[in-house]
Design a protein around this motif. Structure first.
Motif: not given
Length: 165
Positions: A48-55
């Motif tokens: 989820v943190l990786e998803a937030l980084a992409l966002l």
């Protein structure tokens, strides 16, 4: 006389389930029969943190496009932005469903970590040590945790042996 529909996410063999799709136990007990391992929580948080980084990268990309930063191809930039948003949404879904114990998410999380490693190692060798380590260390931890026997047992939900209809 018809029966009420059963939730396929609930296993009727779980203690506390009355067979009617209503469970009397709390959500900490997985349908696989055990408690959620800490490895699943760690993997889900990292994904989820990786998803937030992409966002965040997509947001910065939108900002750069809005202020008129030079790009070689406008439609190429729009396509890159769409990819960032799509991959972010995909990682959010993987993190969520891995936390719930779905089997397919282990492969998706592994592939995502391999992609992170292919970006992280060149970042380290390119001279950005902290940024590279921020990518490589969590990715390696997730890869190791994905092969933990407790994680595998929890994330092997296939459903009960009921008929298709």
């Amino acid at each position: 006389m018809s029966r009420p529909p059963l939730n396929p996410a609930q296993d009727p063999t779980v203690p506390g389930d009355d067979g009617q799709g209503t469970s009397h136990n709390n959500s900490a007990v997985a349908s696989g029969g055990g408690r959620r391992p800490k490895g699943i929580v760690v993997i889900s948080i990292v994904v989820v943190l990786e998803a937030l980084a992409l966002l965040a990268a997509a947001t910065l990309y939108i900002y750069q496009l809005a202020i008129g930063a030079p790009v070689s191809s406008f439609w190429g930039a729009v396509f890159s932005l769409a990819l960032l948003l799509a991959f972010s949404a995909w990682l959010f879904a993987v993190g969520h469903f891995l936390f719930r114990g779905y089997r397919w998410t282990r492969a998706a999380a592994l592939v995502a970590q391999l992609f992170v490693l292919t970006i992280g190692f060149p970042t380290i060798t390119g001279g950005l040590l902290l940024a590279g380590l921020a990518m490589v260390v969590p990715a390696l931890a997730v890869i190791v945790l994905l092969f933990d026997k407790r994680v595998i047992a929890f994330a092997s939900r296939t459903g009960a042996s009921r008929g298709a209809l």
